[in-house]
Design a protein around this motif. Structure first.
Motif: not given
Length: 473
Positions: A303-310, A361-363, A435-436
Protein backbone atom coordinates in the motif's frame (compact mmCIF):
# COMPACT_ATOMS: atom_id res chain seq x y z
CA UNK A 1 4.80 -38.92 37.34
CA UNK A 2 5.14 -41.92 39.67
CA UNK A 3 7.82 -44.59 39.43
CA UNK A 4 5.49 -47.23 37.99
CA UNK A 5 4.40 -45.01 35.14
CA UNK A 6 7.99 -43.88 34.53
CA UNK A 7 9.14 -47.49 34.22
CA UNK A 8 6.24 -48.26 31.88
CA UNK A 9 7.22 -45.33 29.68
CA UNK A 10 10.84 -46.49 29.48
CA UNK A 11 9.79 -50.06 28.75
CA UNK A 12 7.52 -48.92 25.94
CA UNK A 13 10.32 -46.97 24.29
CA UNK A 14 12.82 -49.79 24.76
CA UNK A 15 10.64 -52.45 23.13
CA UNK A 16 9.80 -50.38 20.07
CA UNK A 17 12.29 -50.04 17.19
CA UNK A 18 13.76 -46.57 16.96
CA UNK A 19 14.25 -44.52 13.85
CA UNK A 20 17.62 -43.05 13.05
CA UNK A 21 18.16 -39.54 14.34
CA UNK A 22 18.70 -38.22 10.81
CA UNK A 23 15.47 -39.70 9.45
CA UNK A 24 13.49 -38.47 12.44
CA UNK A 25 14.92 -34.98 12.07
CA UNK A 26 14.11 -34.84 8.35
CA UNK A 27 10.45 -35.82 8.84
CA UNK A 28 9.79 -33.46 11.77
CA UNK A 29 11.61 -30.55 10.12
CA UNK A 30 9.70 -31.17 6.89
CA UNK A 31 6.41 -31.13 8.80
CA UNK A 32 7.25 -27.73 10.31
CA UNK A 33 8.35 -26.42 6.90
CA UNK A 34 5.11 -27.55 5.25
CA UNK A 35 2.99 -26.11 8.08
CA UNK A 36 4.70 -22.72 7.76
CA UNK A 37 4.32 -22.78 3.97
CA UNK A 38 0.58 -23.07 4.49
CA UNK A 39 0.59 -20.47 7.27
CA UNK A 40 2.31 -17.75 5.24
CA UNK A 41 1.07 -18.70 1.76
CA UNK A 42 -1.86 -16.25 1.43
CA UNK A 43 0.50 -13.33 1.96
CA UNK A 44 1.81 -13.95 -1.56
CA UNK A 45 -1.52 -13.73 -3.41
CA UNK A 46 -4.07 -12.27 -1.01
CA UNK A 47 -5.64 -9.82 -3.55
CA UNK A 48 -5.95 -12.43 -6.30
CA UNK A 49 -7.23 -15.01 -3.83
CA UNK A 50 -9.89 -12.59 -2.67
CA UNK A 51 -10.98 -11.94 -6.25
CA UNK A 52 -11.07 -15.65 -7.12
CA UNK A 53 -13.28 -16.43 -4.14
CA UNK A 54 -15.36 -13.26 -4.33
CA UNK A 55 -14.33 -12.33 -0.80
CA UNK A 56 -15.49 -9.19 0.95
CA UNK A 57 -12.96 -7.16 2.99
CA UNK A 58 -14.16 -8.92 6.14
CA UNK A 59 -13.80 -12.33 4.50
CA UNK A 60 -10.29 -11.44 3.34
CA UNK A 61 -9.37 -10.69 6.95
CA UNK A 62 -10.56 -14.15 7.94
CA UNK A 63 -8.69 -15.75 5.04
CA UNK A 64 -5.45 -14.30 6.44
CA UNK A 65 -6.28 -15.01 10.10
CA UNK A 66 -8.02 -18.39 10.03
CA UNK A 67 -5.00 -20.70 10.12
CA UNK A 68 -3.43 -18.83 13.02
CA UNK A 69 -6.74 -19.24 14.88
CA UNK A 70 -6.67 -23.00 14.23
CA UNK A 71 -3.06 -23.20 15.41
CA UNK A 72 -3.50 -21.10 18.54
CA UNK A 73 -6.58 -22.93 19.82
CA UNK A 74 -5.15 -26.41 19.20
CA UNK A 75 -1.46 -26.38 20.13
CA UNK A 76 -1.79 -26.71 23.89
CA UNK A 77 -4.53 -29.33 23.72
CA UNK A 78 -2.57 -31.31 21.11
CA UNK A 79 0.57 -31.25 23.25
CA UNK A 80 -1.23 -32.35 26.40
CA UNK A 81 -3.08 -35.18 24.67
CA UNK A 82 0.07 -36.32 22.89
CA UNK A 83 2.06 -36.71 26.11
CA UNK A 84 -0.71 -38.77 27.65
CA UNK A 85 -1.97 -40.79 24.69
CA UNK A 86 0.95 -41.07 22.27
CA UNK A 87 2.95 -38.46 20.38
CA UNK A 88 3.15 -40.46 17.17
CA UNK A 89 -0.62 -40.92 17.20
CA UNK A 90 -1.21 -37.18 17.49
CA UNK A 91 1.51 -36.35 14.93
CA UNK A 92 0.06 -38.74 12.33
CA UNK A 93 -3.49 -37.57 13.03
CA UNK A 94 -2.33 -33.97 12.72
CA UNK A 95 -0.75 -34.66 9.33
CA UNK A 96 -3.99 -36.31 8.19
CA UNK A 97 -6.13 -33.39 9.35
CA UNK A 98 -3.73 -30.96 7.68
CA UNK A 99 -4.09 -32.92 4.43
CA UNK A 100 -7.88 -32.76 4.63
CA UNK A 101 -7.80 -29.01 5.30
CA UNK A 102 -5.52 -28.44 2.32
CA UNK A 103 -7.86 -30.38 0.02
CA UNK A 104 -10.80 -28.28 1.22
CA UNK A 105 -8.82 -25.11 0.44
CA UNK A 106 -7.93 -26.42 -3.02
CA UNK A 107 -11.55 -27.15 -4.02
CA UNK A 108 -13.07 -24.07 -2.38
CA UNK A 109 -15.05 -21.68 -4.56
CA UNK A 110 -16.45 -19.41 -1.83
CA UNK A 111 -14.71 -17.71 1.13
CA UNK A 112 -16.49 -19.65 3.89
CA UNK A 113 -15.26 -22.99 2.56
CA UNK A 114 -11.71 -21.71 2.14
CA UNK A 115 -11.70 -20.26 5.66
CA UNK A 116 -12.96 -23.60 7.01
CA UNK A 117 -10.12 -25.35 5.21
CA UNK A 118 -7.58 -22.93 6.68
CA UNK A 119 -8.95 -23.52 10.19
CA UNK A 120 -8.64 -27.27 9.68
CA UNK A 121 -5.10 -26.84 8.34
CA UNK A 122 -4.25 -24.96 11.52
CA UNK A 123 -5.62 -27.70 13.76
CA UNK A 124 -3.65 -30.33 11.84
CA UNK A 125 -0.46 -28.26 11.85
CA UNK A 126 -0.80 -27.89 15.63
CA UNK A 127 -0.68 -31.67 15.99
CA UNK A 128 2.56 -31.85 14.03
CA UNK A 129 4.26 -28.82 15.60
CA UNK A 130 3.41 -29.76 19.19
CA UNK A 131 4.80 -33.29 18.88
CA UNK A 132 7.71 -33.05 16.41
CA UNK A 133 10.52 -32.17 18.82
CA UNK A 134 9.25 -34.69 21.36
CA UNK A 135 9.35 -37.45 18.73
CA UNK A 136 12.93 -36.59 17.84
CA UNK A 137 13.79 -36.69 21.55
CA UNK A 138 12.65 -40.33 21.69
CA UNK A 139 15.42 -41.41 19.32
CA UNK A 140 18.33 -39.57 20.93
CA UNK A 141 19.67 -38.66 24.35
CA UNK A 142 22.76 -36.76 23.15
CA UNK A 143 22.63 -33.02 24.04
CA UNK A 144 24.40 -32.10 20.80
CA UNK A 145 21.74 -33.87 18.72
CA UNK A 146 18.95 -32.21 20.65
CA UNK A 147 20.54 -28.84 20.01
CA UNK A 148 20.79 -29.72 16.33
CA UNK A 149 17.12 -30.69 16.20
CA UNK A 150 16.13 -27.33 17.75
CA UNK A 151 18.30 -25.51 15.20
CA UNK A 152 16.83 -27.35 12.23
CA UNK A 153 13.31 -26.83 13.60
CA UNK A 154 14.00 -23.08 13.64
CA UNK A 155 15.45 -23.31 10.14
CA UNK A 156 12.41 -25.14 8.82
CA UNK A 157 10.15 -22.49 10.32
CA UNK A 158 12.12 -19.67 8.67
CA UNK A 159 12.24 -21.40 5.30
CA UNK A 160 8.53 -22.14 5.37
CA UNK A 161 7.60 -18.55 6.18
CA UNK A 162 9.94 -17.37 3.43
CA UNK A 163 8.70 -19.86 0.86
CA UNK A 164 4.93 -19.59 1.40
CA UNK A 165 4.36 -16.18 -0.22
CA UNK A 166 6.75 -17.01 -3.04
CA UNK A 167 5.04 -20.35 -3.76
CA UNK A 168 1.53 -18.92 -3.92
CA UNK A 169 2.68 -15.78 -5.72
CA UNK A 170 4.40 -17.76 -8.48
CA UNK A 171 1.44 -20.07 -9.08
CA UNK A 172 -0.87 -17.08 -9.01
CA UNK A 173 0.99 -15.62 -12.00
CA UNK A 174 -0.09 -18.71 -13.91
CA UNK A 175 -3.69 -18.41 -12.73
CA UNK A 176 -3.37 -21.58 -10.64
CA UNK A 177 -4.00 -20.36 -7.09
CA UNK A 178 -5.31 -23.76 -5.94
CA UNK A 179 -2.22 -25.75 -7.00
CA UNK A 180 -0.15 -24.96 -3.86
CA UNK A 181 -2.91 -26.44 -1.71
CA UNK A 182 -2.89 -29.70 -3.68
CA UNK A 183 0.89 -29.79 -3.16
CA UNK A 184 0.46 -29.17 0.57
CA UNK A 185 -2.13 -31.97 0.74
CA UNK A 186 0.28 -34.38 -0.96
CA UNK A 187 3.07 -33.37 1.42
CA UNK A 188 0.84 -33.85 4.47
CA UNK A 189 -0.18 -37.33 3.32
CA UNK A 190 3.45 -38.29 2.72
CA UNK A 191 4.47 -37.05 6.17
CA UNK A 192 1.68 -39.09 7.81
CA UNK A 193 2.77 -42.27 6.05
CA UNK A 194 6.46 -41.72 6.83
CA UNK A 195 5.83 -40.97 10.50
CA UNK A 196 3.68 -44.04 11.03
CA UNK A 197 6.48 -46.34 9.90
CA UNK A 198 9.35 -44.32 11.37
CA UNK A 199 8.65 -43.34 14.96
CA UNK A 200 8.06 -45.46 18.06
CA UNK A 201 4.88 -44.75 19.95
CA UNK A 202 5.25 -42.99 23.28
CA UNK A 203 2.86 -42.15 26.07
CA UNK A 204 3.90 -40.60 29.34
CA UNK A 205 0.98 -41.81 31.41
CA UNK A 206 -1.64 -44.10 29.95
CA UNK A 207 -3.45 -44.27 33.32
CA UNK A 208 -4.05 -40.54 33.63
CA UNK A 209 -7.42 -39.41 32.34
CA UNK A 210 -7.49 -36.68 29.68
CA UNK A 211 -8.64 -33.27 30.89
CA UNK A 212 -11.70 -32.92 28.68
CA UNK A 213 -13.20 -30.08 30.72
CA UNK A 214 -9.95 -28.11 30.50
CA UNK A 215 -9.70 -28.78 26.77
CA UNK A 216 -13.24 -27.54 26.11
CA UNK A 217 -12.81 -24.41 28.26
CA UNK A 218 -9.43 -23.57 26.73
CA UNK A 219 -10.60 -24.07 23.16
CA UNK A 220 -13.77 -22.04 23.70
CA UNK A 221 -11.85 -19.25 25.40
CA UNK A 222 -9.16 -19.00 22.75
CA UNK A 223 -11.70 -19.13 19.91
CA UNK A 224 -13.68 -16.31 21.53
CA UNK A 225 -10.54 -14.24 22.08
CA UNK A 226 -9.26 -14.67 18.54
CA UNK A 227 -12.68 -13.98 17.01
CA UNK A 228 -12.78 -10.79 19.08
CA UNK A 229 -9.37 -9.77 17.73
CA UNK A 230 -10.36 -10.41 14.10
CA UNK A 231 -13.64 -8.52 14.56
CA UNK A 232 -11.75 -5.62 16.18
CA UNK A 233 -9.51 -5.38 13.11
CA UNK A 234 -12.68 -4.96 11.04
CA UNK A 235 -13.99 -2.27 13.49
CA UNK A 236 -16.92 -4.50 14.51
CA UNK A 237 -16.77 -3.29 18.12
CA UNK A 238 -19.94 -4.97 19.43
CA UNK A 239 -18.84 -8.40 18.23
CA UNK A 240 -15.34 -7.75 19.57
CA UNK A 241 -16.66 -6.82 23.03
CA UNK A 242 -18.95 -9.86 23.19
CA UNK A 243 -16.08 -12.13 22.16
CA UNK A 244 -13.80 -10.57 24.75
CA UNK A 245 -16.36 -11.09 27.53
CA UNK A 246 -16.84 -14.73 26.55
CA UNK A 247 -13.06 -15.21 26.41
CA UNK A 248 -12.55 -13.75 29.89
CA UNK A 249 -15.23 -16.00 31.40
CA UNK A 250 -14.15 -19.25 29.75
CA UNK A 251 -10.41 -18.69 30.25
CA UNK A 252 -11.02 -17.88 33.91
CA UNK A 253 -12.91 -21.17 34.13
CA UNK A 254 -9.94 -22.92 32.51
CA UNK A 255 -7.54 -21.49 35.12
CA UNK A 256 -9.81 -22.69 37.94
CA UNK A 257 -10.05 -26.15 36.38
CA UNK A 258 -6.26 -26.40 36.18
CA UNK A 259 -5.78 -25.35 39.80
CA UNK A 260 -8.46 -27.65 41.22
CA UNK A 261 -8.63 -30.52 38.76
CA UNK A 262 -7.20 -33.94 39.62
CA UNK A 263 -5.59 -34.42 36.21
CA UNK A 264 -5.06 -30.90 34.82
CA UNK A 265 -3.98 -30.35 31.24
CA UNK A 266 -1.23 -27.95 32.35
CA UNK A 267 0.74 -28.88 35.46
CA UNK A 268 0.62 -25.77 37.73
CA UNK A 269 4.08 -26.53 39.25
CA UNK A 270 5.64 -25.76 35.87
CA UNK A 271 4.91 -22.07 36.43
CA UNK A 272 7.10 -22.13 39.53
CA UNK A 273 10.09 -22.82 37.28
CA UNK A 274 11.71 -19.53 36.36
CA UNK A 275 13.30 -20.85 33.16
CA UNK A 276 9.94 -22.19 31.95
CA UNK A 277 8.23 -18.84 32.59
CA UNK A 278 11.17 -17.02 30.94
CA UNK A 279 10.90 -19.18 27.80
CA UNK A 280 7.22 -18.40 27.45
CA UNK A 281 7.82 -14.70 28.11
CA UNK A 282 10.30 -14.83 25.23
CA UNK A 283 7.63 -16.52 23.07
CA UNK A 284 5.16 -13.73 23.89
CA UNK A 285 7.75 -11.05 23.07
CA UNK A 286 8.53 -12.79 19.78
CA UNK A 287 4.88 -12.98 18.75
CA UNK A 288 3.93 -9.47 19.84
CA UNK A 289 7.13 -8.01 18.39
CA UNK A 290 8.80 -9.31 15.25
CA UNK A 291 6.05 -11.68 14.07
CA UNK A 292 3.34 -9.02 14.47
CA UNK A 293 5.33 -6.41 12.52
CA UNK A 294 6.42 -8.83 9.78
CA UNK A 295 2.82 -10.05 9.41
CA UNK A 296 1.84 -6.46 8.63
CA UNK A 297 4.91 -5.77 6.48
CA UNK A 298 3.49 -7.14 3.20
CA UNK A 299 0.40 -4.93 3.54
CA UNK A 300 2.60 -1.91 4.19
CA UNK A 301 4.93 -2.67 1.28
CA UNK A 302 1.99 -3.05 -1.10
CA UNK A 303 0.00 0.00 0.00
CA UNK A 304 2.69 2.53 0.93
CA UNK A 305 5.56 1.49 -1.33
CA UNK A 306 3.60 0.30 -4.36
CA UNK A 307 4.93 -3.27 -4.55
CA UNK A 308 2.96 -6.23 -5.85
CA UNK A 309 2.13 -9.02 -3.42
CA UNK A 310 4.86 -11.20 -4.93
CA UNK A 311 7.42 -8.41 -4.70
CA UNK A 312 6.43 -7.74 -1.09
CA UNK A 313 6.80 -11.44 -0.29
CA UNK A 314 10.25 -11.43 -1.88
CA UNK A 315 11.29 -8.46 0.28
CA UNK A 316 9.99 -10.26 3.37
CA UNK A 317 12.27 -13.17 2.45
CA UNK A 318 15.21 -11.00 3.52
CA UNK A 319 13.91 -11.44 7.07
CA UNK A 320 12.55 -14.98 7.00
CA UNK A 321 15.32 -16.38 4.79
CA UNK A 322 18.13 -14.94 6.92
CA UNK A 323 16.42 -16.35 10.01
CA UNK A 324 16.55 -19.80 8.44
CA UNK A 325 20.27 -19.46 7.72
CA UNK A 326 21.16 -18.27 11.21
CA UNK A 327 19.12 -21.03 12.86
CA UNK A 328 21.43 -23.57 11.20
CA UNK A 329 24.60 -21.66 12.03
CA UNK A 330 23.82 -21.56 15.77
CA UNK A 331 23.24 -25.29 16.17
CA UNK A 332 26.44 -25.61 18.24
CA UNK A 333 25.48 -22.76 20.54
CA UNK A 334 24.09 -25.02 23.27
CA UNK A 335 27.60 -26.09 24.26
CA UNK A 336 28.66 -22.46 24.81
CA UNK A 337 25.68 -20.56 26.25
CA UNK A 338 22.59 -21.37 28.27
CA UNK A 339 19.18 -21.42 26.66
CA UNK A 340 18.18 -18.35 28.64
CA UNK A 341 21.17 -16.40 27.31
CA UNK A 342 20.33 -17.47 23.75
CA UNK A 343 16.78 -16.14 24.13
CA UNK A 344 17.91 -12.86 25.70
CA UNK A 345 20.52 -12.17 23.01
CA UNK A 346 18.12 -13.17 20.22
CA UNK A 347 15.44 -10.81 21.52
CA UNK A 348 17.88 -7.93 22.07
CA UNK A 349 19.32 -8.04 18.55
CA UNK A 350 15.89 -8.61 17.01
CA UNK A 351 14.67 -5.48 18.81
CA UNK A 352 17.59 -3.51 17.40
CA UNK A 353 16.75 -4.76 13.91
CA UNK A 354 13.14 -3.64 14.27
CA UNK A 355 14.23 -0.19 15.39
CA UNK A 356 16.41 0.02 12.27
CA UNK A 357 13.19 -0.21 10.24
CA UNK A 358 11.96 3.13 11.59
CA UNK A 359 12.56 6.68 10.36
CA UNK A 360 11.16 6.18 6.85
CA UNK A 361 10.47 9.33 4.85
CA UNK A 362 8.57 9.87 1.61
CA UNK A 363 11.76 9.52 -0.42
CA UNK A 364 12.61 6.16 1.18
CA UNK A 365 13.02 3.10 -1.03
CA UNK A 366 12.88 -0.59 -0.20
CA UNK A 367 16.67 -0.54 0.14
CA UNK A 368 16.25 1.53 3.31
CA UNK A 369 14.62 -1.51 4.96
CA UNK A 370 17.31 -4.03 4.04
CA UNK A 371 19.67 -3.55 7.03
CA UNK A 372 16.86 -3.83 9.57
CA UNK A 373 15.32 -6.87 7.86
CA UNK A 374 18.65 -8.69 7.79
CA UNK A 375 19.58 -7.87 11.39
CA UNK A 376 16.12 -8.81 12.66
CA UNK A 377 16.13 -11.95 10.50
CA UNK A 378 19.49 -13.24 11.65
CA UNK A 379 18.52 -12.67 15.28
CA UNK A 380 15.09 -14.24 14.80
CA UNK A 381 16.80 -17.45 13.68
CA UNK A 382 18.76 -17.52 16.95
CA UNK A 383 15.52 -16.82 18.79
CA UNK A 384 13.50 -19.55 17.04
CA UNK A 385 16.17 -22.14 17.76
CA UNK A 386 16.31 -20.99 21.37
CA UNK A 387 12.55 -21.23 21.79
CA UNK A 388 12.55 -24.76 20.39
CA UNK A 389 15.44 -25.67 22.69
CA UNK A 390 13.83 -24.26 25.83
CA UNK A 391 10.36 -25.63 25.07
CA UNK A 392 11.83 -29.10 25.56
CA UNK A 393 14.54 -28.35 28.15
CA UNK A 394 12.29 -26.59 30.69
CA UNK A 395 9.74 -29.41 31.12
CA UNK A 396 10.12 -33.03 32.28
CA UNK A 397 11.08 -35.44 29.47
CA UNK A 398 7.63 -37.01 29.52
CA UNK A 399 5.98 -33.60 28.94
CA UNK A 400 7.91 -32.34 25.92
CA UNK A 401 4.85 -32.13 23.68
CA UNK A 402 3.06 -30.06 26.31
CA UNK A 403 6.09 -27.76 26.61
CA UNK A 404 6.18 -27.23 22.85
CA UNK A 405 2.42 -26.67 22.78
CA UNK A 406 2.52 -24.04 25.53
CA UNK A 407 5.42 -22.14 23.99
CA UNK A 408 3.90 -22.04 20.54
CA UNK A 409 0.46 -21.15 21.89
CA UNK A 410 2.04 -18.19 23.68
CA UNK A 411 3.78 -17.15 20.46
CA UNK A 412 0.73 -17.39 18.17
CA UNK A 413 -1.66 -15.77 20.65
CA UNK A 414 0.74 -12.88 21.17
CA UNK A 415 1.17 -12.60 17.40
CA UNK A 416 -2.60 -12.45 16.89
CA UNK A 417 -2.94 -9.71 19.49
CA UNK A 418 0.15 -7.93 18.20
CA UNK A 419 -0.86 -7.84 14.55
CA UNK A 420 -4.29 -6.51 15.55
CA UNK A 421 -2.69 -3.70 17.55
CA UNK A 422 -0.19 -2.97 14.77
CA UNK A 423 -2.92 -2.90 12.11
CA UNK A 424 -5.10 -0.54 14.15
CA UNK A 425 -2.26 1.83 15.07
CA UNK A 426 -0.78 1.92 11.58
CA UNK A 427 -4.12 2.30 9.79
CA UNK A 428 -5.26 5.75 8.75
CA UNK A 429 -8.35 7.10 7.01
CA UNK A 430 -5.97 9.09 4.84
CA UNK A 431 -4.47 7.27 1.89
CA UNK A 432 -1.45 9.51 1.44
CA UNK A 433 2.01 7.98 1.64
CA UNK A 434 3.26 10.30 4.39
CA UNK A 435 0.56 9.15 6.79
CA UNK A 436 1.17 5.49 6.00
CA UNK A 437 4.91 5.89 6.54
CA UNK A 438 4.30 7.64 9.85
CA UNK A 439 2.08 4.75 10.96
CA UNK A 440 4.80 2.25 10.05
CA UNK A 441 7.42 4.23 11.94
CA UNK A 442 5.25 4.25 15.06
CA UNK A 443 4.52 0.50 15.08
CA UNK A 444 8.14 -0.37 14.28
CA UNK A 445 9.23 1.58 17.36
CA UNK A 446 6.51 -0.07 19.45
CA UNK A 447 7.37 -3.64 18.42
CA UNK A 448 11.09 -2.96 18.78
CA UNK A 449 10.57 -1.62 22.30
CA UNK A 450 8.40 -4.63 23.25
CA UNK A 451 11.09 -6.98 21.97
CA UNK A 452 13.83 -5.22 23.94
CA UNK A 453 11.63 -5.35 27.04
CA UNK A 454 11.37 -9.10 26.51
CA UNK A 455 15.15 -9.34 26.32
CA UNK A 456 15.42 -7.70 29.74
CA UNK A 457 12.66 -9.81 31.32
CA UNK A 458 13.99 -13.21 30.25
CA UNK A 459 17.11 -13.37 32.47
CA UNK A 460 15.19 -11.72 35.32
CA UNK A 461 12.48 -14.39 35.25
CA UNK A 462 14.95 -17.22 34.75
CA UNK A 463 16.83 -16.18 37.90
CA UNK A 464 13.92 -17.65 39.88
CA UNK A 465 15.05 -21.15 38.83
CA UNK A 466 17.11 -23.33 41.11
CA UNK A 467 20.80 -23.80 40.15
CA UNK A 468 19.99 -27.34 39.05
CA UNK A 469 17.21 -26.16 36.73
CA UNK A 470 19.40 -23.40 35.27
CA UNK A 471 22.18 -25.90 34.51
CA UNK A 472 19.74 -28.31 32.90
CA UNK A 473 18.37 -25.64 30.56
Amino acid sequence: MNRLNSDAHVALAATTPRASFGAALVVTSLSTFVAMLAYSGPLGNAPALGRALGASPGAQTWILSSMSVGLAVSLLTAGSFADRNGRRRVFVAGAGVFTAGSVICAVATVPVVFVAGRLIEGVGAAGMIATGLGLVATVTKAPAQRSRSAAWWGTAMGLGIAGGPLLTGIFDLAGAWSTPYWLLAAAGAGIAVAARGLFPETAADRYRRPDLVGAVLLTAGLVALLVALVEARQSHLTAALVGTALAVCTLAGFVVSQLRGRFPMVDPPLFRRGDFVAANAAAVATGAGVIALMSFACTFLATAMGLTSLQAGAVLTLWSGSSAVSAVLVRGLAARVTGTAQLAVGLAVTGIGLLLLTGLEETATVGRLVPGLLVAGLATGVLNAGLARQAVATVPPERTALGTGITNTARYLAASIGVTVVSVLAASPKADTATQLAGWNHVAVLTGALTLAGAVSVPTLAARSSPRERNAS
